[in-house]
Enzyme design. Structure first.
Site, short mmCIF file in Angstrom:
data_model
loop_
_atom_site.label_atom_id
_atom_site.label_comp_id
_atom_site.label_asym_id
_atom_site.label_seq_id
_atom_site.Cartn_x
_atom_site.Cartn_y
_atom_site.Cartn_z
N ASP A 32 0.80 -1.24 0.02
CA ASP A 32 -0.17 0.09 0.03
C ASP A 32 0.80 1.16 0.11
O ASP A 32 1.59 1.37 0.96
CB ASP A 32 -1.01 -0.07 1.15
CG ASP A 32 -1.92 1.17 1.31
OD1 ASP A 32 -1.47 2.49 0.77
OD2 ASP A 32 -3.03 0.90 1.56
N HIS A 33 1.23 1.75 -1.13
CA HIS A 33 2.12 2.77 -1.28
C HIS A 33 1.86 3.95 -0.36
O HIS A 33 2.90 4.75 0.11
CB HIS A 33 2.50 3.39 -2.61
CG HIS A 33 1.43 4.28 -3.10
ND1 HIS A 33 0.32 3.92 -3.61
CD2 HIS A 33 1.59 5.46 -3.50
CE1 HIS A 33 -0.15 5.03 -4.04
NE2 HIS A 33 0.50 5.97 -3.71
N HIS A 95 -5.71 2.82 0.84
CA HIS A 95 -4.82 4.13 1.49
C HIS A 95 -5.58 4.74 2.56
O HIS A 95 -4.73 4.72 3.36
CB HIS A 95 -4.53 5.00 0.23
CG HIS A 95 -4.15 4.35 -0.97
ND1 HIS A 95 -3.22 3.42 -0.77
CD2 HIS A 95 -4.36 4.64 -2.30
CE1 HIS A 95 -2.88 2.86 -2.28
NE2 HIS A 95 -3.49 3.79 -3.17
#
Ligand code: BG6
Length: 345
Positions: A32-33, A95
């Site tokens: 999950d950047h 996010h």
């Protein structure tokens, strides 16, 4: 593994089971950047490396929290993916729920990856489900219509290449969310995210409770703006604390001022890209910033309730907002009916 890990709880479970046949959970790094962003990692540092915030970090002192992730970008060339996803799956399931976890989690007893992930996981478990009638009351979805973003004219979402002319895919979503535990009882978390909004801005705002109207803000003086801690995730990276100060002069007048910290000014070095950090962590075998199977499935489980609710309220048209706008009027109503307001960013 990069998202999307499924499009609902069932498909996410299928993917995890399939991957699990080949790899052990300890060998799987689900990205999950947002967790790789410097400012996102700083949420834990802010909370647990300072003494002054944590004592106030609960329902006794916090009125509500707002999480905004606005994007000026439109669909671009991603119609085939986005048409099937929409803002809830694309941004909230992963996010934004992770941002919420970091804001709401209990202090982990160590920085061991699984201890930290357990603490984040507990928040997901504590999310109050949004089901049945509540889906209409606690969620707003909308689509961008024709408009302008800065100097650029933008067609409505349904006119974008690759989009069905009768698409009901949401490009904006606003939610009112509760974490049902002792710390957060009764504190709403308002979330909004969308494409084709006026600018790129991600921010978490923690609004503290109003003070009693007895001294400097006693009638007929106007009420005072409450204390507010804002964490700016991007593009400006920093944080600010709004406090009330005396206006110079002989009268007992007050005015809000901001204590402001910008990463760039304080450290003079650019923050690493989220993916730089995450890929390095994979090589080092550190899974703290990655999504464990149970967390992916817990967040899909919560999101799937909302998706099912939307599916039962079939609609031919979603509310619209002009491209370059902050969202539909319905999103304003969602928060204003609680006597609160979205922050202007
Ligand atoms: C991705 C979404 O996961 O995150 C995109 O699929 C979105 O739709 C992007 O634009 C936002 O990431 P960032 O880092 O630019 O905020």
């Amino acid at each position: 593994m990069e998202k999307p890990i499924g499009r609902d709880l069932e498909s996410a479970k299928n993917i995890n089971t399939t991957i699990g046949r080949v790899f052990d959970e300890s060998q799987i790094y689900r990205i999950d950047h947002y967790l790789g962003k410097e400012t996102v990692q700083n949420i834990m540092v802010l909370r647990f490396a300072n003494s002054i915030f944590e004592p106030l970090w609960n329902h006794k002192y916090i009125d509500h929290v707002q999480i905004t992730v606005s994007e000026a970008e439109t669909l671009g060339t991603r119609a085939s993916y986005y048409e099937e996803a929409g803002a809830l799956r694309d941004m909230v399931q992963n996010h934004i729920l992770q941002l919420l976890c970091l804001i709401a989690m209990e202090p982990p007893y160590s920085l061991d990856p699984d201890v930290v992930r357990n603490a984040r996981m507990d928040v997901l478990r504590g999310l109050r489900p949004i089901r049945g009638k509540e889906v209409e009351q606690m969620t707003v979805r909308a689509q961008y219509a024709h408009g302008r973003i800065k100097d650029k004219e933008v067609p409505g979402y349904r006119r974008e290449e690759g989009v069905r002319p009768d698409s009901t895919t949401e490009t904006f979503v606003a939610l009112k969310v509760f974490v049902e535990n002792w710390r957060w009882a009764g504190v709403p978390f308002y979330i909004r995210t969308g494409k084709a909004m006026p600018k790129r801005a991600s921010e978490i705002a923690v609004q503290f409770k109003d003070i009693p109207q007895i001294l400097f803000n006693a009638p007929p003086h106007p009420s005072q703006a409450p204390n507010l801690l804002t964490l700016q995730i991007q593009p400006e990276e920093g944080m600010a604390l709004r406090i009330i100060s005396k206006t110079p002069g002989s009268k007992a007048q007050t005015h809000p001022v901001e204590m402001d910290f910008k990463y760039g000014d304080a450290f003079h070095v650019p923050s690493p890209e989220a993916y730089e950090r995450l890929l390095l962590d994979v090589m080092a075998g550190d899974a703290s910033l990655f999504m464990r199977r149970d967390a992916v499935e817990a967040s899909w489980s919560w999101v799937t309730d909302i998706l099912q609710g939307w599916a039962t309220y079939k609609t031919k048209w979603l509310p619209e907002y002009p491209s370059g706008g902050w969202g539909p009027i319905e999103a304003e109503r969602l928060i204003e009916s609680d006597n609160r307001k979205w922050r202007s960013l």
